[in-house]
Design a protein around this motif. Structure first.
Motif, PDB file in Angstrom:
ATOM      1  N   ALA A 117       0.839  -1.207   0.000  1.00  0.00           N
ATOM      2  CA  ALA A 117       0.000   0.000   0.000  1.00  0.00           C
ATOM      3  C   ALA A 117       0.874   1.257   0.000  1.00  0.00           C
ATOM      4  CB  ALA A 117      -0.921  -0.002   1.220  1.00  0.00           C
ATOM      5  N   ILE A 118       1.981   1.201   0.758  1.00  0.00           N
ATOM      6  CA  ILE A 118       2.886   2.345   0.847  1.00  0.00           C
ATOM      7  C   ILE A 118       3.663   2.514  -0.465  1.00  0.00           C
ATOM      8  CG2 ILE A 118       5.015   3.119   1.987  1.00  0.00           C
ATOM      9  CD1 ILE A 118       3.829   1.928   4.586  1.00  0.00           C
ATOM     10  N   GLU A 119       3.966   1.380  -1.081  1.00  0.00           N
ATOM     11  CA  GLU A 119       4.815   1.358  -2.278  1.00  0.00           C
ATOM     12  C   GLU A 119       4.041   1.707  -3.556  1.00  0.00           C
ATOM     13  OE1 GLU A 119       8.732   0.494  -3.571  1.00  0.00           O
ATOM     14  OE2 GLU A 119       8.008   0.010  -1.583  1.00  0.00           O
ATOM     15  N   GLU A 120       2.777   1.287  -3.611  1.00  0.00           N
ATOM     16  CA  GLU A 120       2.016   1.383  -4.857  1.00  0.00           C
ATOM     17  C   GLU A 120       0.760   2.235  -4.663  1.00  0.00           C
ATOM     18  OE1 GLU A 120       2.916   0.169  -7.662  1.00  0.00           O
ATOM     19  OE2 GLU A 120       4.399  -1.366  -7.166  1.00  0.00           O
ATOM     20  N   PRO A 121       0.894   3.535  -4.878  1.00  0.00           N
ATOM     21  CA  PRO A 121      -0.226   4.440  -4.578  1.00  0.00           C
ATOM     22  C   PRO A 121      -1.490   4.136  -5.394  1.00  0.00           C
ATOM     23  CG  PRO A 121       1.788   5.658  -5.027  1.00  0.00           C
ATOM     24  CD  PRO A 121       2.051   4.252  -5.408  1.00  0.00           C
ATOM     25  N   ALA A 122      -1.346   3.452  -6.522  1.00  0.00           N
ATOM     26  CA  ALA A 122      -2.514   3.238  -7.375  1.00  0.00           C
ATOM     27  C   ALA A 122      -3.138   1.856  -7.158  1.00  0.00           C
ATOM     28  CB  ALA A 122      -2.115   3.406  -8.842  1.00  0.00           C
ATOM     29  N   GLY A 123      -2.613   1.081  -6.226  1.00  0.00           N
ATOM     30  CA  GLY A 123      -3.058  -0.296  -6.089  1.00  0.00           C
ATOM     31  C   GLY A 123      -4.257  -0.492  -5.172  1.00  0.00           C
ATOM     32  N   GLU A 124      -4.720  -1.736  -5.150  1.00  0.00           N
ATOM     33  CA  GLU A 124      -5.859  -2.140  -4.321  1.00  0.00           C
ATOM     34  C   GLU A 124      -5.539  -2.003  -2.834  1.00  0.00           C
ATOM     35  OE1 GLU A 124      -8.692  -3.836  -5.441  1.00  0.00           O
ATOM     36  OE2 GLU A 124      -8.092  -3.677  -7.546  1.00  0.00           O
ATOM     37  N   SER A 125      -4.295  -2.329  -2.484  1.00  0.00           N
ATOM     38  CA  SER A 125      -3.904  -2.342  -1.073  1.00  0.00           C
ATOM     39  C   SER A 125      -3.996  -0.940  -0.486  1.00  0.00           C
ATOM     40  CB  SER A 125      -2.465  -2.838  -0.910  1.00  0.00           C
ATOM     41  OG  SER A 125      -2.303  -4.076  -1.524  1.00  0.00           O
ATOM     42  N   LYS A 126      -3.524   0.023  -1.255  1.00  0.00           N
ATOM     43  CA  LYS A 126      -3.524   1.404  -0.771  1.00  0.00           C
ATOM     44  C   LYS A 126      -4.945   1.849  -0.399  1.00  0.00           C
ATOM     45  CE  LYS A 126      -2.583   5.954  -0.691  1.00  0.00           C
ATOM     46  NZ  LYS A 126      -1.498   6.887  -0.717  1.00  0.00           N
ATOM     47  N   GLU A 127      -5.884   1.584  -1.300  1.00  0.00           N
ATOM     48  CA  GLU A 127      -7.268   1.988  -1.039  1.00  0.00           C
ATOM     49  C   GLU A 127      -7.825   1.234   0.167  1.00  0.00           C
ATOM     50  OE1 GLU A 127      -9.911   1.574  -4.395  1.00  0.00           O
ATOM     51  OE2 GLU A 127     -11.615   2.062  -3.095  1.00  0.00           O
TER      52      GLU A 127
END
Lengths: 199, 199
Positions: A117-127
């Motif tokens: 989530a921290i690494e990939e601002p556009a990913g599912e984890s971040k949301e």
């Protein structure tokens, strides 16, 4: 079943059937992750471990990250304990943390997904985790506000800030405990009661 | 350095030359990671970004994980601030945290490597971060013990436990801040001064 084609929902299944199948996959995925964790595991390997085809997995989940988030979310929904209104904010935190670390694969999944989530601002984890932290903070802050009103918790720090701190403490001590099990997780977290007690 | 293959030392370079080249690669890698983070980046892509061949990178680092740990360690050693003995334990924690988040790629690298450490018990990350947490806890506990002796920090919780809690708090609040920058990182962490103050 193993080679379920993408068209299955339209052709011979209903939406409800698709939902049930997705749940079934998640149930099996949880068992796999609880044992093995998720790092470095490709979608193909996950499919093998669950016992479905790669194509089936891709039918229900667009990406490895989407599957992992769904697994985490599903696992969390399954073990949602009935809320005990008598429990203090720190009791709730300690109970959640000790329950977490009882399922190593899920703690690993949590830390992997938060890192993603921290690494990939556009990913599912971040949301997912941004919303999850918001929700957990809001619930914890409400509990702390009630305790401040009842005079058991210090009110020189606002409830939102205290909630952020308690959740941070819980996550951080779990991480340290996972790397060094000589740390007494329950005792360390329980000390938060003294830290936030009303003076 | 322990891991430098014997062949190069004897065959085409001196040990000192190898060390210098390794440092040079790490310096360039830090710049790359500071900009991009590390997730999903293969050793080959990292080599390209640094501007060396894949073979050169493999000469100095056995694996992607070993390179990433070395990058983190090197970056940390470069920004080691001279120790200010006047600083309180919480000041030290707040200074380190605010410095951390000023280099987004490095915070991402930290969370990725800690997740890897939890996930892969036999990896480089696990050993590095287990030792690092031990060292950081020991330093922080010493500072807290001095403050307890001076009467500024509460002594109803032992210094080691307080150190574990402060470090957990710092890591956890940084994580939440990265996902929700509306959290006031410095203010939230500074509140720890009140929590641990002597009564």
């Amino acid at each position: 079943m193993e080679n379920e084609p993408k068209s299955v929902i339209g052709r011979r299944g209903s939406y409800a059937k698709g939902v049930a199948r997705r749940q079934e996959i998640l149930d099996r995925a949880i068992e796999v992750f609880a044992e093995r964790g998720a790092d470095g595991t490709s979608l193909r390997r996950i499919a093998e471990a669950i016992g479905v085809s790669h194509a089936t997995l891709l039918h229900y989940f667009d990406s490895r990250e989407q599957l992992l988030v769904a697994v985490y979310e599903h696992a969390e929904s399954l073990r949602q304990a009935p809320e005990d209104l008598e429990q203090s904010s720190v009791d709730v935190m300690v109970a959640a943390a000790t329950e977490n670390v009882g399922v190593p694969g899920m703690v690993q999944l949590y830390s992997t997904l938060v890192a993603t989530a921290i690494e990939e601002p556009a990913g599912e984890s971040k949301e997912f985790f941004t919303r999850r932290f918001e929700r957990v903070r809001t619930d914890m802050a409400q509990r702390l506000r009630d305790e401040q009103a009842a005079g058991t918790v210090r009110d020189d720090i606002d409830a939102e800030t205290l909630a952020t701190m308690l959740i941070a403490l819980s996550d951080g001590v779990q991480t340290q405990w996972l790397l060094d099990p000589s740390i007494d997780l329950r005792d360390t977290l329980s000390r938060a009661t003294a830290l936030i007690a009303a003076r």
